[in-house]
Design a protein around this motif. Structure first.
Motif, short mmCIF file in Angstrom:
data_model
loop_
_atom_site.label_atom_id
_atom_site.label_comp_id
_atom_site.label_asym_id
_atom_site.label_seq_id
_atom_site.Cartn_x
_atom_site.Cartn_y
_atom_site.Cartn_z
N THR A 36 20.85 46.00 9.47
CA THR A 36 19.65 46.17 8.65
C THR A 36 19.89 47.35 7.72
O THR A 36 20.35 48.41 8.16
CB THR A 36 18.39 46.40 9.49
OG1 THR A 36 18.61 47.51 10.35
CG2 THR A 36 18.02 45.18 10.29
N THR A 39 18.46 50.87 8.82
CA THR A 39 19.09 51.51 9.97
C THR A 39 20.48 52.00 9.62
O THR A 39 20.91 53.05 10.06
CB THR A 39 19.18 50.52 11.15
OG1 THR A 39 17.87 50.04 11.40
CG2 THR A 39 19.71 51.19 12.39
N ARG A 48 13.13 50.73 12.67
CA ARG A 48 13.11 49.57 11.78
C ARG A 48 12.96 48.34 12.65
O ARG A 48 13.01 48.41 13.86
CB ARG A 48 14.41 49.49 10.97
CG ARG A 48 14.73 50.75 10.21
CD ARG A 48 13.72 51.01 9.13
NE ARG A 48 14.08 52.24 8.45
CZ ARG A 48 13.22 53.11 8.02
NH1 ARG A 48 11.95 52.94 8.20
NH2 ARG A 48 13.60 54.20 7.40
N VAL A 50 14.16 44.27 13.47
CA VAL A 50 14.94 43.06 13.32
C VAL A 50 14.10 41.99 13.98
O VAL A 50 13.84 42.06 15.19
CB VAL A 50 16.31 43.18 14.02
CG1 VAL A 50 17.02 41.86 14.03
CG2 VAL A 50 17.16 44.24 13.35
#
Length: 145
Positions: A36, A39, A48, A50
């Protein structure tokens, strides 16, 4: 029955593929967390996501390590049984920690778990327990023969 036959039948045939699937799941989640953009560019200050799971570099390292260990454990039946018990103990602890951390919400928490992570870790602990108990019973039955 010889000892070689007993060793071959010490765990159910489906245990190793099940452990490999768990390992692949966690490896994919850990790698996706590292990929990501937020991150990869930022330290551990913020969490964050996912999909619905939070990601921090520390949590990603744990997920990748669990995934790699799962794939390695899937190569042997005894390793698969041991991996199931380690999953149960480790993820039961992570679930307990996650519930407390989520309930009391500390922004400085380096793991920064959310409720989706707690459910994932709790279900993984239950899966490890069930797989470990079934495999241990199968091994005991094979040894009794």
């Amino acid at each position: 029955m010889t000892s070689a036959e007993t060793r071959r039948r010490s765990a159910p045939a489906w245990l190793r593929p099940a452990v490999a699937v768990l390992g692949l799941l966690y490896l994919a989640l850990g790698i996706a967390g590292f990929l990501t953009p937020e991150t990869a560019a930022v330290g551990h200050e913020t969490s964050r996501a996912v999909w619905i799971f939070s990601t921090t570099p520390l949590l990603n390292i744990v997920h990748v390590a669990v995934g790699v260990l799962g794939l390695l454990a899937a190569t042997r039946r005894t390793g698969s049984i041991l991996y199931c018990w380690v999953l149960f103990v480790g993820f039961a602890g992570m679930t307990s920690y996650g519930i407390l951390a989520t309930a009391f919400g500390n922004p400085e928490d380096p793991v920064n778990l959310n409720w989706a992570d707690n459910w994932l870790h709790g279900l993984t602990a239950v899966a490890g327990l069930v797989l470990g108990v079934v495999a241990a019973r199968a091994a005991a039955r094979a040894a009794a023969r």
